[in-house]
Design an enzyme around this catalytic site. Structure first.
Site, PDB file in Angstrom:
ATOM      1  N   HIS A  50      89.829  22.419-109.650  1.00 49.40           N
ATOM      2  CA  HIS A  50      89.264  21.078-109.754  1.00 49.40           C
ATOM      3  C   HIS A  50      87.899  21.155-110.433  1.00 49.40           C
ATOM      4  CE1 HIS A  50      88.067  22.526-105.661  1.00 49.40           C
ATOM      5  NE2 HIS A  50      86.901  22.330-106.230  1.00 49.40           N
TER       6      HIS A  50
HETATM    7  C1  T46 Z   1      84.440  23.770-104.727  1.00 51.17           C
HETATM    8  C2  T46 Z   1      84.952  25.091-104.313  1.00 51.17           C
HETATM    9  C3  T46 Z   1      84.039  26.216-104.695  1.00 51.17           C
HETATM   10  C4  T46 Z   1      85.760  18.547 -96.554  1.00 51.17           C
HETATM   11  O1  T46 Z   1      86.249  17.683 -95.791  1.00 51.17           O
HETATM   12  N1  T46 Z   1      84.412  18.701 -96.635  1.00 51.17           N
HETATM   13  C5  T46 Z   1      83.829  19.637 -97.445  1.00 51.17           C
HETATM   14  O2  T46 Z   1      82.582  19.732 -97.489  1.00 51.17           O
HETATM   15  C6  T46 Z   1      84.685  20.451 -98.265  1.00 51.17           C
HETATM   16  C7  T46 Z   1      84.080  21.487 -99.211  1.00 51.17           C
HETATM   17  C8  T46 Z   1      86.031  20.286 -98.182  1.00 51.17           C
HETATM   18  N2  T46 Z   1      86.565  19.348 -97.333  1.00 51.17           N
HETATM   19  C9  T46 Z   1      88.031  19.226 -97.227  1.00 51.17           C
HETATM   20  C10 T46 Z   1      88.746  18.759 -98.470  1.00 51.17           C
HETATM   21  C11 T46 Z   1      90.116  19.403 -98.314  1.00 51.17           C
HETATM   22  O3  T46 Z   1      90.909  18.573 -97.494  1.00 51.17           O
HETATM   23  O4  T46 Z   1      88.545  20.533 -96.928  1.00 51.17           O
HETATM   24  C12 T46 Z   1      89.809  20.699 -97.544  1.00 51.17           C
HETATM   25  C13 T46 Z   1      89.828  21.939 -98.419  1.00 51.17           C
HETATM   26  O5  T46 Z   1      89.029  21.688 -99.604  1.00 51.17           O
HETATM   27  P1  T46 Z   1      89.455  22.193-101.043  1.00 51.17           P
HETATM   28  O6  T46 Z   1      90.928  22.287-101.147  1.00 51.17           O
HETATM   29  O7  T46 Z   1      88.739  21.344-102.055  1.00 51.17           O
HETATM   30  O8  T46 Z   1      88.844  23.681-101.036  1.00 51.17           O
HETATM   31  P2  T46 Z   1      88.621  24.672-102.257  1.00 51.17           P
HETATM   32  O9  T46 Z   1      88.331  25.991-101.659  1.00 51.17           O
HETATM   33  O10 T46 Z   1      89.713  24.577-103.259  1.00 51.17           O
HETATM   34  O11 T46 Z   1      87.288  24.102-102.995  1.00 51.17           O
HETATM   35  C14 T46 Z   1      86.033  24.133-102.351  1.00 51.17           C
HETATM   36  C15 T46 Z   1      85.274  22.820-102.544  1.00 51.17           C
HETATM   37  O12 T46 Z   1      86.084  21.737-102.070  1.00 51.17           O
HETATM   38  C16 T46 Z   1      84.918  22.567-103.986  1.00 51.17           C
HETATM   39  O13 T46 Z   1      83.960  21.516-104.055  1.00 51.17           O
HETATM   40  O14 T46 Z   1      83.784  23.642-105.744  1.00 51.17           O
HETATM   41  O15 T46 Z   1      85.249  25.200-102.902  1.00 51.17           O
END
Ligand code: T46
Length: 138
Positions: A50
């Site tokens: 993303h």
């Molecule tokens: C990024 C990379 C480096 C929340 O509710 N609050 C938060 O502060 C974060 C970071 C995530 N979430 C929720 C959103 C999703 O439902 O946690 C779940 C997992 O997030 P995501 O699939 O986006 O995780 P990554 O590891 O793919 O990405 C994360 C960050 O979301 C993103 O901003 O830059 O780490």
């Protein structure tokens, strides 16, 4: 993307370890409102896929090793984070993935804004469309 060497203080006795620190707006180019970390991930797993409209972040691998891919819509850059005293700044409009190079590596992230799902672009075609229309050049 920019790599930052964070200040490290080694104890005189190596068994006592090291301490790393940095200060917002001084050692890194933004103030952070949010901190999160990702752990318990197996080697080979890729997270991310993303970009963000406005969010700025500093990524630090505090344990283990990760490969970060940053794509600005024209070229891709790969950075290995394997030193807790190294940070990678990832600014706006960068498509990123994080690949775990070792089991149980821990990714610590300092984020400039509170969590806001509407800041995410999770569709690559949409990301490329926004790059082409100059969304991040305004
Ligand atoms: C990024 C990379 C480096 C929340 O509710 N609050 C938060 O502060 C974060 C970071 C995530 N979430 C929720 C959103 C999703 O439902 O946690 C779940 C997992 O997030 P995501 O699939 O986006 O995780 P990554 O590891 O793919 O990405 C994360 C960050 O979301 C993103 O901003 O830059 O780490």
């Amino acid at each position: 993307m920019q790599e930052y060497s964070l200040t490290k203080k080694n104890a005189e006795n190596p068994e006592v370890g090291s301490l790393v620190f940095f200060e917002a707006n001084k050692d890194i180019p933004f103030a952070f409102k949010r901190v999160y970390y990702t752990y318990g991930v197996k080697e080979g797993i890729i997270r991310g896929h993303h970009a963000h409209k406005a969010l700025e972040q500093l990524l630090i691998c505090v344990y283990g090793a990760l490969e970060i891919m940053c794509d600005d819509g024209e070229k891709k850059e790969y950075t290995v984070l394997d030193d807790p005293a190294k940070g990678l700044y990832v600014g706006r409009g960068i498509w990123r993935t994080m690949k775990w190079l070792k089991d149980d590596s821990v990714l610590l992230v300092l984020a400039s804004e509170y969590y806001d799902e509407s800041d995410y672009i999770r569709d690559y075609d949409e990301f490329v469309r926004l790059v082409k229309e100059g969304y991040w050049k305004r």
